[in-house]
Design an enzyme around this catalytic site. Structure first.
Site, short mmCIF file in Angstrom:
data_model
loop_
_atom_site.label_atom_id
_atom_site.label_comp_id
_atom_site.label_asym_id
_atom_site.label_seq_id
_atom_site.Cartn_x
_atom_site.Cartn_y
_atom_site.Cartn_z
N LYS A 1 30.54 16.29 -28.16
CA LYS A 1 29.90 16.63 -26.88
C LYS A 1 30.95 16.70 -25.77
CE LYS A 1 26.15 14.99 -23.82
NZ LYS A 1 25.09 13.98 -23.67
N SER B 1 20.72 15.69 -22.86
CA SER B 1 21.85 16.47 -22.41
C SER B 1 22.77 16.86 -23.57
CB SER B 1 22.65 15.62 -21.39
OG SER B 1 23.13 14.42 -22.02
N SER C 1 18.94 11.36 -24.33
CA SER C 1 19.70 12.57 -24.64
C SER C 1 20.15 12.74 -26.08
CB SER C 1 20.92 12.66 -23.72
OG SER C 1 20.52 12.75 -22.37
#
Length: 427
Positions: free
Chosen positions: A77, A146, A170
């Protein structure tokens, strides 16, 4: 829909000589080339470097096939620092930013023989401004946030393992929306050094994979701990927990949770519906001031110097967050501590809790990342959480259910999650 890749099965095939790391990398690269324009899972990518790395030896000259991760490609990420890729954090403020060092979890992946294929898309600073990523199950619906890119890359069959983070919901939420397994470990099991913080009391690094066995394999390979699942869980004691926020769940989310509970019972689990003690439930409200107070400090420089470059979504949030007083924060931390202790007491009678992952299917449209209503409490608790796949909603999109384990008992939580995954599949 491209078939998801099983990290555990691929590693086993590489070790047995049926595949090489190059074979796996080529397969991932082919799927990425075919689907990335549609899915937009990556913030940065270097397939040539991935393919070249797959042909080389692993750390210390050990053959990649003999390393813990067997040379499998990994997605990271883009909120985590990487030397070999830009770390842009979903923000134009950090366009082209190149850290001098890797985040600890990135080094752990490299030392374990994982090959970082690229950076997966994050929402702006891992908050709630929607990203460019599309849901591979249905492109007109949100992939969540996210860790949108990390979940989507696994769902689209691009990568077998990706790394994400959770501060509110998330990992679990995009895992449910995209129909993949998401695992939020116990707080601090995976080190957050090299993570751009949002809330240091809540930020947690976790993993995405196709199935429970795959995230367990990855967790074991990364940490050196024994997370091997033998699949033999004797009649787990499961507490069915709907929480006072059950009214926020759509009918098909209720149906999915009930189906999971019935499947577990038919498979031999002892399932008991309970209400959470008030002391545990109080942690849900405590999450808001804890996150807000810490975010206002974590983004003090961005707010003071670069406010105009923040999205309206984040700017409005930070403006409100700065109104959380130290007294409110300190009180929320005390409530959080009592909540965690009360939750630990609850696990004297149960091996795991079963609850909603999300309010329903991935919402239509791309203007929202969805609600973390069924995630905040469990993030604050620090407990291990797993999104379990296999169920669908009214329009055929995935709806996951969430297994919550006792803090520090991650292997047990994963064992119960695998038990439930198999029970759902059998039903």
């Amino acid at each position: 829909m491209t078939e998801m890749l099983s990290a555990a099965a691929l590693a086993q095939a590489v070790r047995a000589g049926r595949l090489t790391p190059s074979d796996v990398a080529e397969r991932c690269a082919g799927t990425i080339r075919a689907r990335e324009d549609e899915v937009r899972a990556f913030a940065s990518l270097d397939l040539d470097a991935l393919l070249a790395a797959a042909r080389k030896a692993g750390p210390g000259g050990v053959p990649l096939a003999e390393t813990a991760l067997a040379g499998l490609p990994v997605g990271v990420k883009d909120i985590l620092d990487t030397v070999d890729f830009p770390t842009e954090r979903g923000s134009k403020l950090y366009a082209g930013y190149r850290p001098a060092t890797d985040a600890a979890i990135v080094r752990m992946a490299a030392r374990a023989g994982g090959l970082v294929a690229g950076k997966t898309v994050t929402t702006e600073f891992a908050f709630m401004q929607p990203s460019a990523t599309r849901n591979p199950r249905r492109a007109t619906h949100t992939p969540g946030g996210s860790s949108a890119g990390s979940a989507a890359a696994v769902a689209a069959g691009m990568l077998p393992i990706t790394i994400g983070t959770q501060t509110g919901g998330s990992i679990i939420r995009p895992a449910s929306y995209c129909g993949v397994t998401g695992y939020k470990p116990s707080f601090k099991l995976l080190p957050v050094l090299g993570l751009k913080p949002f809330s240091w009391s809540l930020d947690t690094i976790g993993l995405f994979g196709a199935h429970v066995a795959d995230v367990a394999f990855a967790a074991g390979a990364l940490t050196g701990r024994d997370f091997a699942l033998d699949g033999d869980v004797a009649a787990p004691r499961i507490a069915l927990v709907k929480t006072p926020r059950a009214h926020l769940a759509a009918e098909d989310a209720h149906a999915a949770l009930e189906s999971a509970a019935h499947a577990a019972a038919r498979a031999g689990a002892h399932v008991t519906a309970i209400d959470l003690p008030d002391a545990v439930e109080a942690g849900d409200n405590a999450h808001v001031p804890v996150q807000g107070f810490e975010a206002a400090l974590a983004f003090a420089d961005e707010w003071d110097r670069h406010r105009a470059q923040l999205s309206p979504t984040l700017a409005a949030y930070l403006e409100g967050a700065m109104r959380v007083t130290p007294e409110q924060y300190d009180d929320a931390r005390r409530v959080a501590r009592r909540s965690r202790h009360a939750l630990a007491d609850l696990f004297a009678d149960y091996d795991a809790l079963l609850t909603f992952s999300v309010t329903g299917e991935a919402p239509e449209g791309l203007g929202s990342t969805g609600s973390p209503a069924f995630n905040r409490l469990w993030t604050l608790s620090g407990a291990p959480c797993v999104n379990v796949i296999g169920l669908t909603g009214a329009t055929g999109l995935p709806i996951g259910v969430q297994v919550v384990g006792r803090f520090g008992r991650d292997r047990q939580a994963l064992e119960v999650a695998q038990f439930l995954e198999r029970a759902i599949a059998a039903a």
